[in-house]
Motif scaffolding. Structure first.
Motif, PDB file in Angstrom:
ATOM      1  N   VAL A  39       0.868  -1.162   0.000  1.00 32.75           N
ATOM      2  CA  VAL A  39       0.000   0.000   0.000  1.00 32.75           C
ATOM      3  C   VAL A  39       0.911   1.220   0.000  1.00 32.75           C
ATOM      4  O   VAL A  39       1.913   1.257   0.721  1.00 32.75           O
ATOM      5  CB  VAL A  39      -0.924   0.002   1.234  1.00 32.75           C
ATOM      6  CG1 VAL A  39      -1.750   1.280   1.279  1.00 32.75           C
ATOM      7  CG2 VAL A  39      -1.821  -1.225   1.235  1.00 32.75           C
ATOM      8  N   LYS A  85     -11.514  -8.375   0.150  1.00 29.20           N
ATOM      9  CA  LYS A  85     -11.956  -7.363   1.099  1.00 29.20           C
ATOM     10  C   LYS A  85     -11.319  -6.021   0.740  1.00 29.20           C
ATOM     11  O   LYS A  85     -10.261  -5.989   0.116  1.00 29.20           O
ATOM     12  CB  LYS A  85     -11.536  -7.757   2.517  1.00 29.20           C
ATOM     13  CG  LYS A  85     -12.075  -9.114   2.961  1.00 29.20           C
ATOM     14  CD  LYS A  85     -11.566  -9.469   4.344  1.00 29.20           C
ATOM     15  CE  LYS A  85     -12.095 -10.818   4.784  1.00 29.20           C
ATOM     16  NZ  LYS A  85     -11.624 -11.184   6.142  1.00 29.20           N
ATOM     17  N   GLU A  87      -9.580  -4.145   2.438  1.00 34.58           N
ATOM     18  CA  GLU A  87      -8.206  -4.078   2.966  1.00 34.58           C
ATOM     19  C   GLU A  87      -7.198  -4.852   2.132  1.00 34.58           C
ATOM     20  O   GLU A  87      -5.999  -4.789   2.384  1.00 34.58           O
ATOM     21  CB  GLU A  87      -8.155  -4.556   4.421  1.00 34.58           C
ATOM     22  CG  GLU A  87      -8.807  -5.904   4.666  1.00 34.58           C
ATOM     23  CD  GLU A  87     -10.238  -5.771   5.163  1.00 34.58           C
ATOM     24  OE1 GLU A  87     -11.001  -4.928   4.623  1.00 34.58           O
ATOM     25  OE2 GLU A  87     -10.606  -6.534   6.081  1.00 34.58           O
ATOM     26  N   ASP A  88      -7.667  -5.585   1.121  1.00 27.78           N
ATOM     27  CA  ASP A  88      -6.759  -6.246   0.186  1.00 27.78           C
ATOM     28  C   ASP A  88      -6.286  -5.300  -0.918  1.00 27.78           C
ATOM     29  O   ASP A  88      -5.426  -5.665  -1.729  1.00 27.78           O
ATOM     30  CB  ASP A  88      -7.445  -7.455  -0.467  1.00 27.78           C
ATOM     31  CG  ASP A  88      -7.769  -8.549   0.523  1.00 27.78           C
ATOM     32  OD1 ASP A  88      -8.872  -9.130   0.411  1.00 27.78           O
ATOM     33  OD2 ASP A  88      -6.926  -8.832   1.393  1.00 27.78           O
ATOM     34  N   THR A  89      -6.846  -4.109  -0.946  1.00 24.57           N
ATOM     35  CA  THR A  89      -6.450  -3.134  -1.956  1.00 24.57           C
ATOM     36  C   THR A  89      -4.966  -2.800  -1.802  1.00 24.57           C
ATOM     37  O   THR A  89      -4.504  -2.430  -0.722  1.00 24.57           O
ATOM     38  CB  THR A  89      -7.286  -1.851  -1.807  1.00 24.57           C
ATOM     39  OG1 THR A  89      -8.654  -2.160  -2.110  1.00 24.57           O
ATOM     40  CG2 THR A  89      -6.787  -0.763  -2.741  1.00 24.57           C
ATOM     41  N   SER A 114     -16.065  -1.458  -1.281  1.00 23.53           N
ATOM     42  CA  SER A 114     -17.043  -2.026  -0.342  1.00 23.53           C
ATOM     43  C   SER A 114     -18.460  -1.830  -0.838  1.00 23.53           C
ATOM     44  O   SER A 114     -18.719  -1.130  -1.801  1.00 23.53           O
ATOM     45  CB  SER A 114     -16.880  -1.354   1.026  1.00 23.53           C
ATOM     46  OG  SER A 114     -17.031   0.043   0.909  1.00 23.53           O
TER      47      SER A 114
END
Length: 114
Positions: A39, A85, A87-89, A114
């Protein structure tokens, strides 16, 4: 010289799936290969990795959802990602070589909404 070319990233909604591919140009190894993600502004982190003993380990955050595999004949690594999810971005990178001799691909972006 080894070159790695990733593909398969994209944008999906939470709960969706993507399969990343990494084609290896040059010598293909089944050991010390795997996938990492980063990230922006943070360190690159291991996602799925097959070590020098052939043991595949997964980050705790992806266990049960991601699966690492490879095809010797196609010299390609895969990362199947299910139940994605937000948060996997991240930018996902494949890597070949043990620490200190590692080669990286250029990365492929995965965005989960989302």
């Amino acid at each position: 010289q080894v070159q790695l070319v990733e593909s398969g990233g994209g944008s999906v909604q939470a709960g969706g799936s993507l399969r990343l591919s990494c084609t290896v140009r040059g010598r293909f190894s089944r050991y010390c290969v795997g996938w990492f993600r980063q990230v922006q502004g943070t360190d690159r982190k291991e996602v799925a990795y097959r070590d020098e003993e052939g043991i595949i380990r997964y980050a705790e955050a992806v266990k049960g959802r991601f699966s690492f595999s490879f095809d010797n004949t196609k010299k390609t690594l895969y990362l199947q990602m299910d139940n994605l999810k937000p948060e996997d971005t991240a930018m996902y990178y494949c890597a070949s070589g043990c620490p200190g001799t590692r080669t990286w691909g250029q990365g492929t972006q995965v965005t989960v909404s989302s």
